[in-house]
Enzyme design. Structure first.
Site, PDB file in Angstrom:
ATOM      1  N   LYS A  76       0.842  -1.197   0.000  1.00  0.00           N
ATOM      2  CA  LYS A  76       0.000   0.000   0.000  1.00  0.00           C
ATOM      3  C   LYS A  76       0.877   1.246   0.000  1.00  0.00           C
ATOM      4  O   LYS A  76       1.946   1.234   0.607  1.00  0.00           O
ATOM      5  CB  LYS A  76      -0.849   0.040   1.285  1.00  0.00           C
ATOM      6  CG  LYS A  76      -2.016  -0.908   1.302  1.00  0.00           C
ATOM      7  CD  LYS A  76      -2.839  -0.712   2.571  1.00  0.00           C
ATOM      8  CE  LYS A  76      -3.951  -1.735   2.679  1.00  0.00           C
ATOM      9  NZ  LYS A  76      -4.986  -1.623   1.655  1.00  0.00           N
TER      10      LYS A  76
ATOM     11  N   ARG B 170     -10.274 -11.427   1.665  1.00  0.00           N
ATOM     12  CA  ARG B 170     -11.131 -12.472   1.082  1.00  0.00           C
ATOM     13  C   ARG B 170     -10.467 -13.837   1.132  1.00  0.00           C
ATOM     14  O   ARG B 170     -11.135 -14.866   1.183  1.00  0.00           O
ATOM     15  CB  ARG B 170     -11.538 -12.069  -0.352  1.00  0.00           C
ATOM     16  CG  ARG B 170     -10.386 -11.886  -1.294  1.00  0.00           C
ATOM     17  CD  ARG B 170     -10.768 -11.103  -2.536  1.00  0.00           C
ATOM     18  NE  ARG B 170     -10.861  -9.651  -2.303  1.00  0.00           N
ATOM     19  CZ  ARG B 170     -11.198  -8.763  -3.213  1.00  0.00           C
ATOM     20  NH1 ARG B 170     -11.482  -9.145  -4.444  1.00  0.00           N
ATOM     21  NH2 ARG B 170     -11.241  -7.480  -2.917  1.00  0.00           N
TER      22      ARG B 170
END
Ligand code: BES
Ligand code: ZN
Ligand code: ZN
Length: 481
Positions: free
Chosen positions: A255, A329
């Site tokens: 990130k 996920r």
């Protein structure tokens, strides 16, 4: 704060301060001291403290729960500026209108939350006792025990929400997956709650390769937490699954720095699960409730999982990794598969899953995703009174196709930059077995989980997203059948 019910008229109760809720449509009511209100320049948005006698008047749009929460949080912020140790409030408005004490307690408790664990100077308030006048309660046949129950419910709701906030606010060096284990085990002391915690060996044995891959570059081992709240003769089995990323650096798909700050809040789904179990026990809910948490960090290193890897999940679905920042996920898919072994009547997962959900809905609103649109609608309608904001999001055949992979069953990201909250939900749906497809909801809490600019009664930091929403739904289910 302590709440005391006192069977006296408001003006006969002794307290350092008082709060009067002024419902907007009553602004011209006969019992309003028109001269005083004119001098105070009081309008439908005012919250005023009279310094001489510590009297507080706070405007309230209506007697809806959320308006009362907002008003009582405002009243609290005024009280905090005084040295008052006790405050009195009336519960009666005239003409059979009773204020929801549950909502008022929630406003006080949520509004007074502070996180000062790391501060030299603690943020303390003198206020210790809230005295609630029954006024016309008896005469109007409202049972005292109903009033007490409203206070207790408000306290259970707000305590479990504030508890989740503490977990989310704790910095990542102090809240690791091992701390998640400790926290969960503490909850096992509550009535009807038990806890099992599984380590890496178990995950390997269960072939949770997706979950394990995310953990690989972290110096902390992963933990799968399984809490169970089981009262006598439960009506249903309800399972909550929470994303417990104690830190999300993005992994090799790192990130940017500005997006990395606040990623301690990537454990908000897990914190909500812990809060719900605590609340369920305090509220004595009549369901068997499981809380399953996948706890790990997502870090970088020579052994990190990579874009291009193909992972085989617990349910044998192969997943092509294209972005290691879509890690939530991967943890959830294995936890969801594990959860279905316990035969839920309702399966709800909670996760700070996508930035796309925040873009789509704004920072105040949770997304409700799933396959069963009726269940999404139902949850949405009922959630309206919880004080949390939600919106259903629906997929379609075109979005369903966007996570196809050339070399594996599915990809961990979609091939379009649009609709990311929905395609993350589509990814998860591949791990829901046919018999549970109609019983599953995915809540993307990425927006409200962490408050960067205070709003409503939410301070800077965690908001405890997901806790009240689900406890409210469960209370509704308990009453319905
Ligand atoms: N934890 C983040 C999602 C997130 C973003 C939560 C902002 C709260 C605020 C998640 O793991 C993530 O990074 N998702 C990616 C998915 C993308 C790579 C498909 C995202 O949203 O950018
Ligand atoms: Zn991520
Ligand atoms: Zn994440």
């Amino acid at each position: 704060m302590k709440y005391e019910i006192i069977q006296k008229d408001l003006n006969k109760i002794k307290a350092d301060a008082s709060v009067t809720f002024v419902i907007n449509k009553n602004l011209n009511h006969k019992w309003i001291d028109k001269k005083l209100f004119k001098n105070l320049n009081f309008n439908d948005k005012s919250a005023v403290l009279i310094n001489e006698n510590l009297q507080i008047f706070v405007a309230c749009k209506s007697i809806e729960d959320e308006e009362l929460r907002l008003a009582s949080a405002k009243a609290y912020s005024l009280l905090k500026t005084t040295k008052a140790k006790s405050v009195k409030i009336g519960s009666y408005l005239g003409k059979c209108k009773f204020l929801s004490m549950k909502a008022i307690v929630e406003g006080f408790e949520l509004g007074s939350y502070t996180y000062d664990r790391y501060k030299k100077n603690k943020d303390t308030s003198a206020l210790k006792i809230v005295k609630i006048s029954t006024q016309s309660y008896n005469e109007k046949q409202i049972e005292l025990k109903d009033l007490q129950e409203a206070i207790d419910t408000g306290l259970a709701m707000s305590n479990s929400t504030n508890y989740a906030k503490d977990i989310v606010n704790t910095p990542p060096q102090d809240f690791t997956p091992l701390q998640m284990e400790k926290e969960a085990k503490k909850l096992a002391k509550l009535k009807n709650v038990s806890c099992k915690v599984f380590d890496e060996e178990f995950l390997k044995k269960e072939k949770m390769e997706a979950f394990l891959a995310v953990n690989r570059a972290s110096v902390f081992p992963p933990r799968l937490v399984h809490l169970t709240y089981k009262p006598k003769n439960p009506k249903k089995t309800i399972i909550f699954v929470g994303k417990g990323l104690t830190y999300d650096s993005g992994g090799l798909s790192l990130k940017p720095s500005s997006s990395m700050t606040t990623m301690k809040a990537d454990k908000s789904g897990a914190a909500a699960v812990l809060g719900i179990i605590k609340g369920a026990s305090e509220l004595n809910l009549p369901f068997e409730i499981h809380g399953i948490i996948g706890a790990t960090e997502n870090m970088i290193g020579g052994n990190a999982y990579k874009p291009d890897d193909v992972l085989i999940a617990r349910n044998k679905t192969s997943i092509e990794v294209q972005n290691t920042d879509a890690e939530g996920r991967l943890v959830l898919c294995d936890c969801l598969d594990y959860a279905q072994d316990f035969k839920p009547d309702l399966l709800i997962d909670m996760a700070t899953l996508t930035g796309a959900c925040v873009v789509a809905l704004g920072e105040y609103t949770n997304g409700i995703l799933g396959i069963n649109e009726e269940l999404q609608q139902d949850f949405f309608q009922i959630s309206k009174k919880s004080g949390e904001l939600t919106t259903p999001l629906y997929s379609n055949r075109y979005l369903d196709e966007t996570i196809k992979s050339e070399i594996a069953d599915i990809c961990n990201i979609s091939n379009t930059r649009y609709g990311g909250a929905i395609t993350a939900g589509v990814f998860l749906s591949h791990f829901i077995r046919d018999e549970y497809k109609n019983k599953w909801l995915h809540l993307d809490i990425a927006g409200p989980a962490f408050v960067e600019r205070a709003w409503g009664y939410n301070q800077y930091g965690a908001s405890g997203a997901g806790v009240r929403l689900n406890l409210h739904y469960l209370l509704h289910l308990a009453k319905a059948k």
